[in-house]
Every structure is written in structure tokens, then in C-alpha cells.
Design a protein around this motif. Sequence first.
Motif, mmCIF file in Angstrom:
data_model
loop_
_atom_site.group_PDB
_atom_site.id
_atom_site.type_symbol
_atom_site.label_atom_id
_atom_site.label_comp_id
_atom_site.label_asym_id
_atom_site.label_seq_id
_atom_site.Cartn_x
_atom_site.Cartn_y
_atom_site.Cartn_z
ATOM 1 N N PRO A 372 0.892 -0.764 0.020
ATOM 2 C CA PRO A 372 -0.261 0.038 -0.339
ATOM 3 C C PRO A 372 0.872 1.584 0.203
ATOM 4 C CG PRO A 372 -0.723 -1.897 2.240
ATOM 5 C CD PRO A 372 0.720 -1.705 1.337
ATOM 6 N N THR A 373 2.217 1.114 -0.157
ATOM 7 C CA THR A 373 3.127 2.140 -0.230
ATOM 8 C C THR A 373 3.893 2.521 -0.601
ATOM 9 O OG1 THR A 373 4.387 1.052 0.937
ATOM 10 C CG2 THR A 373 3.219 2.405 2.507
ATOM 11 N N ASP A 374 3.908 1.544 -1.769
ATOM 12 C CA ASP A 374 4.873 1.623 -3.180
ATOM 13 C C ASP A 374 3.832 0.939 -4.499
ATOM 14 O OD1 ASP A 374 6.367 2.025 -5.162
ATOM 15 O OD2 ASP A 374 7.780 0.181 -5.008
ATOM 16 N N GLN A 375 2.471 1.975 -4.159
ATOM 17 C CA GLN A 375 1.789 1.001 -5.301
ATOM 18 C C GLN A 375 1.413 1.887 -6.706
ATOM 19 O OE1 GLN A 375 1.624 3.503 -3.461
ATOM 20 N NE2 GLN A 375 -0.796 3.993 -3.130
ATOM 21 N N THR A 376 2.086 2.840 -7.253
ATOM 22 C CA THR A 376 1.721 3.220 -8.108
ATOM 23 C C THR A 376 2.977 3.473 -9.568
ATOM 24 O OG1 THR A 376 1.946 5.588 -7.322
ATOM 25 C CG2 THR A 376 -0.408 4.387 -7.262
ATOM 26 N N LEU A 377 3.185 4.108 -10.429
ATOM 27 C CA LEU A 377 4.562 4.302 -10.916
ATOM 28 C C LEU A 377 5.719 5.581 -10.488
ATOM 29 C CD1 LEU A 377 5.472 2.364 -14.047
ATOM 30 C CD2 LEU A 377 5.099 4.456 -14.781
ATOM 31 N N ASN A 378 4.254 6.427 -10.206
ATOM 32 C CA ASN A 378 5.317 7.620 -10.047
ATOM 33 C C ASN A 378 4.806 7.689 -8.588
ATOM 34 O OD1 ASN A 378 5.867 8.620 -12.492
ATOM 35 N ND2 ASN A 378 3.934 8.337 -13.711
ATOM 36 N N PRO A 379 5.526 8.492 -7.856
ATOM 37 C CA PRO A 379 5.321 8.963 -6.911
ATOM 38 C C PRO A 379 3.824 9.387 -6.124
ATOM 39 C CG PRO A 379 7.591 9.845 -7.206
ATOM 40 C CD PRO A 379 6.449 9.844 -7.784
ATOM 41 N N ARG A 380 3.380 9.469 -5.009
ATOM 42 C CA ARG A 380 2.026 9.570 -5.084
ATOM 43 C C ARG A 380 2.413 9.503 -2.949
ATOM 44 N NH1 ARG A 380 4.656 5.904 -3.252
ATOM 45 N NH2 ARG A 380 4.529 5.033 -5.063
ATOM 46 N N PRO A 381 1.051 10.830 -2.621
ATOM 47 C CA PRO A 381 1.281 11.209 -1.371
ATOM 48 C C PRO A 381 0.113 10.519 -0.183
ATOM 49 C CG PRO A 381 -0.230 12.470 -2.181
ATOM 50 C CD PRO A 381 0.060 11.682 -3.282
ATOM 51 N N TYR A 382 -0.316 9.631 -0.947
ATOM 52 C CA TYR A 382 -1.329 8.416 0.212
ATOM 53 C C TYR A 382 -0.478 7.148 -0.212
ATOM 54 C CZ TYR A 382 -2.862 7.448 -4.615
ATOM 55 O OH TYR A 382 -2.827 7.156 -6.253
ATOM 56 N N VAL A 383 -1.617 6.720 1.036
ATOM 57 C CA VAL A 383 -1.067 4.758 1.568
ATOM 58 C C VAL A 383 -2.441 4.559 1.367
ATOM 59 C CG1 VAL A 383 -1.825 3.305 2.794
ATOM 60 C CG2 VAL A 383 0.041 5.877 3.378
ATOM 61 N N GLY A 384 -2.626 3.298 0.088
ATOM 62 C CA GLY A 384 -4.022 2.904 0.214
ATOM 63 C C GLY A 384 -4.143 2.156 -1.135
ATOM 64 N N ILE A 385 -3.576 1.158 -2.318
ATOM 65 C CA ILE A 385 -3.973 0.493 -3.591
ATOM 66 C C ILE A 385 -4.499 0.655 -3.923
ATOM 67 C CG2 ILE A 385 -2.947 -1.676 -4.862
ATOM 68 C CD1 ILE A 385 -1.967 -2.748 -2.362
ATOM 69 N N GLN A 386 -6.503 0.221 -3.887
ATOM 70 C CA GLN A 386 -7.654 -0.062 -4.151
ATOM 71 C C GLN A 386 -8.492 1.403 -3.870
ATOM 72 O OE1 GLN A 386 -7.161 -1.625 -1.861
ATOM 73 N NE2 GLN A 386 -8.547 -2.810 -0.970
ATOM 74 N N TYR A 387 -7.554 2.340 -3.133
ATOM 75 C CA TYR A 387 -8.177 2.931 -2.717
ATOM 76 C C TYR A 387 -7.235 4.108 -2.543
ATOM 77 C CZ TYR A 387 -7.165 0.843 2.311
ATOM 78 O OH TYR A 387 -6.763 0.553 3.303
ATOM 79 N N VAL A 388 -7.675 5.469 -1.713
ATOM 80 C CA VAL A 388 -6.538 6.845 -0.842
ATOM 81 C C VAL A 388 -7.302 6.997 0.318
ATOM 82 C CG1 VAL A 388 -6.228 9.085 -1.252
ATOM 83 C CG2 VAL A 388 -6.924 7.691 -2.945
ATOM 84 N N GLY A 389 -6.120 6.803 1.507
ATOM 85 C CA GLY A 389 -6.714 6.441 2.880
ATOM 86 C C GLY A 389 -6.412 7.904 3.950
ATOM 87 N N ILE A 390 -6.919 8.141 3.346
ATOM 88 C CA ILE A 390 -7.915 9.509 3.615
ATOM 89 C C ILE A 390 -9.447 9.354 3.785
ATOM 90 C CG2 ILE A 390 -5.963 11.218 2.587
ATOM 91 C CD1 ILE A 390 -7.888 12.257 0.895
ATOM 92 N N PRO A 391 -9.884 10.382 5.343
ATOM 93 C CA PRO A 391 -11.662 10.638 5.230
ATOM 94 C C PRO A 391 -12.232 10.792 3.891
ATOM 95 C CG PRO A 391 -10.394 11.887 6.627
ATOM 96 C CD PRO A 391 -9.299 11.432 5.976
ATOM 97 N N GLU A 392 -11.804 12.026 3.211
ATOM 98 C CA GLU A 392 -12.493 12.458 2.077
ATOM 99 C C GLU A 392 -12.458 11.242 0.769
ATOM 100 O OE1 GLU A 392 -11.116 15.587 3.916
ATOM 101 O OE2 GLU A 392 -9.864 13.382 4.185
ATOM 102 N N PHE A 393 -11.912 10.348 0.702
ATOM 103 C CA PHE A 393 -11.926 9.380 -0.009
ATOM 104 C C PHE A 393 -13.007 8.595 -0.753
ATOM 105 C CE2 PHE A 393 -11.331 5.587 -2.548
ATOM 106 C CZ PHE A 393 -11.128 5.848 -3.735
ATOM 107 N N GLN A 394 -14.229 8.437 0.725
ATOM 108 C CA GLN A 394 -15.100 7.044 0.939
ATOM 109 C C GLN A 394 -16.262 8.388 -0.236
ATOM 110 O OE1 GLN A 394 -16.642 6.343 4.570
ATOM 111 N NE2 GLN A 394 -18.673 5.881 3.625
ATOM 112 N N ALA A 395 -16.444 9.915 0.251
ATOM 113 C CA ALA A 395 -17.282 10.593 -1.342
ATOM 114 C C ALA A 395 -16.625 10.711 -2.094
ATOM 115 C CB ALA A 395 -17.422 11.697 -0.436
#
Length: 437
Positions: A372-395
Motif C-alpha cells: 500500500p506504500t508503493d502502489q503506483t508508477l510515479n510518487p504519490r502522497p497517499y497510502v492505499g492500493i484500491q483506495y486513498v487512505g484519507i477520510p474524504e475518499f469515501q465520498a
Amino acid sequence: MKLRKSALLIAALSLTATAQAATTVTIGTVNNGDMVIMQKLSKQFEQQNPDIKLDWVVLEENVLRQRLTTDIATKSGQFDVATIGTYEVPIWAKQGWLMPLENLPADYAVDDILKSVRDGLSHEGKLYAAPFYAESSMLFYRKDLFEKAGITMPEQPTWDNVKQWAEKLTDKKAEVYGICLRGKPGWGENFAFLSTMINTYGGQWFDMNWQPTIDTPEWKAAIGDYVEMLNKYGPPGAAANGFNENLTLFANGKCAMWIDATVAAGLLYNPKQSKVSDKVGFAQAPVAKTPKGAHWLWAWTLAIPQSSDAKDAAKKFVLWATSKPYIQLVGEKEGWASVPPGTRTSTYENPKYLEAAPFAKPVLAAINSADPTDQTLNPRPYVGIQYVGIPEFQAIGTQVGQTIAAVLTGKMPLDQALKSAQAATARTMTQAGYGKK
């Protein structure tokens, strides 16, 4: 005679007191096959704990999430045990909504739980939920149809392979569809699958400044292929199909291929639940530009809300349902291929399970390869593979899921959908203060 009457009266009063003293534990859970088995077998728990009565609320995934989120956020205390996932646990723990699972008995063997799963359910070093089952993703296919078509399945196919095979294997007259994929909108429905597909096409949700990257060539390529495959080679009404609907289609012989949760393997191999139990093959989830993020990592867990007024009884049930003896019980009652997968090292060392479940080692490999910390080709600020580990992602995920469902049903062109989703997500992130920190 009087003594006997007195003894009977005391016994009757004692039974009444026990019945009155029984603590009700209300369990909110999802209508997946493993949870249905848990509900059935829980009668044994009630026999062992006559002072605890279990009350079940079993709901479809999207409805369950909405009910649980509202209940726990408002502290209304409707649920004593909540079935939530790897996405919610650390976020809700940080909010103070969940009870930490501390001082666990030695025979619970918490260290037997797979480390990657345990880490995902922890916050600041404390465990906040017990995994009922854990999963990654894989490709299921019909070995008989592949053999008939002269197709050899590699260990890990590409999405180009999958597209070509879907065309070749579709036989609409026989009601056999080349590909079944999630179409039902929701961050944990169509986008649990689509996020992994977008990852492997080289895309991601946000750049390092928290700007959305939805309206990009990578998203367009991934979503374009997804829509084309489902519309040409998928079952009718694919936009209404989630995990359970596709499971039913595959189990009834309607799908040549299906990419979804590894937990389906035990259900598809069970002849009581699957008409194709002797014809199921499996491979690692497909890749496109990169293997990164092709496998998701998820656990359905049992957690105890801080708002529960039956925490001790709830903890007893949680530990029972996620224990080694429970896995043994399922193996004995339902067959070893049907035990809850992905949670404990001991399950994957059990000869009975390994013999009954030819998919066991590939499933474990998929879970172990998911980072979940190395899930994309380019750098990203979030944790999670099939989701983004922030409260706002649910919406956000649900809104974008609805937009892509509109593309699938022909109500919106793809370019317009991506622009609309980009703008809506950027607006939400700006309002939430991302990019300013």
C-alpha cells in the motif's frame, strides 16, 4: 413436597434471571458468503456463552458502509460489532471511534495474524480491529473454455491478453460472457477494482501536491478498455453488478473470466455453491504498463465502536470469530476450501487447507506482493492500493464511481466524465484544505 416445589421455584427464578441478564450484541455485517457462514455457526458461540445474545444486521456493502459510518460518527450506539475494512480502521481509530483490542489472551495468538494485515489494522502501534478474512485480487477463469479455445494462461497475463481472450471466449447465444467485472458504483465497488486497473496502466488518484490526476491519458486508457470490454463481452446490466452478483454469474457458468477478490476462490471451489467448481483456474491479476498496484490488499474486520454499551461481550464474540478454533470449525463444518482466508500464518501451514485449496499459495503470494506504500508508477502522497487512505475518499470514490457507471451505461462520454470527475474531486480537495499544508 414443599422442598421439591421450592427447588423448582429457585431453578425457574434462576433461568429467568439468566435470560434477563443476557447481553445483546448487535452485529452489523456485509452479506458476503463468509459472513453468512459466520452467522450460521455463531449458534455455537451462543451455546458456549448463554449470557450473550447475538442480533444480526446483514446488509449489502454500500448500505452497510453508510449505516455504520453514520452510527459510529454520531455515537448513537446502534452497533456493538462493526464489519469494516482496512480503509476505515486507521481513520476511525485516529478519530477515537473504535476500542483498541488490547490484553488479548495468549491462545488468541495475535502474532499468527499476517503482519501486513495486522499493520493495516493498527494505529500508533495498537490493533483496533481483528481480521475476519483478508484478500488480494486475482483472475479466475474457466479452464474448460480456455482449453477448448486453445488458450494457455500465463502466471500473470496482461490486459491486452485479457481483451483478446474476452472477445474469443464470448458466446452470447450460450449466455457465456468473456469477461465479468464490477460495474456497481461505489468507492468499494467498481473503484475497488478500477483503482488497481488504473494503477497498472500507470495512473493514480493524486500527484504529490494532492492535485487529482483523473483527466489524464492513463485514466482514459484504463477506463476506455474497461468500458469497451464490459459493453462488448460482458453480461447484460453490468453496471448493477458488484462482487456478489459477479460471483453468482461465475458460479453459474456465465463468465469465462473474472478479476476480483481472492476470497471468491473458496466459494467457487465449493461444489455446494458453484456449478463450475471442478473447472476453475486462477492467475495473478493482469498488468499493463507496470505491475505496481495490480493486487489490492483488503481485510474485512470486526471492530468494536466506542459507543457500544456491550464492549466486553462484543470483544468475546470478535475474538471467537477471528480465532484459530473458528477456522478449524469452518473447515470441519463447511469444508477446508471454505475457511476464511488471508488472516493467519497457521492457515497456510495447515496440510488440510493446502490439500483442499489449490489456490492457497497464489492467494498468499498476491497478498504478500501488495504494497500500500508503493502502489503506483510515479510518487504519490497517499497510502492505499484500491483506495486513498484519507477520510474524504469515501465520498470522492463513490462520486467518481457513479460518473464512470454513467459512461458504462452510455449516459456520458468518457472525456466528459473524466473532466467532470477531475473538477469535482479538485473542488472537494481544495475545500478540505489539501495542497495548502
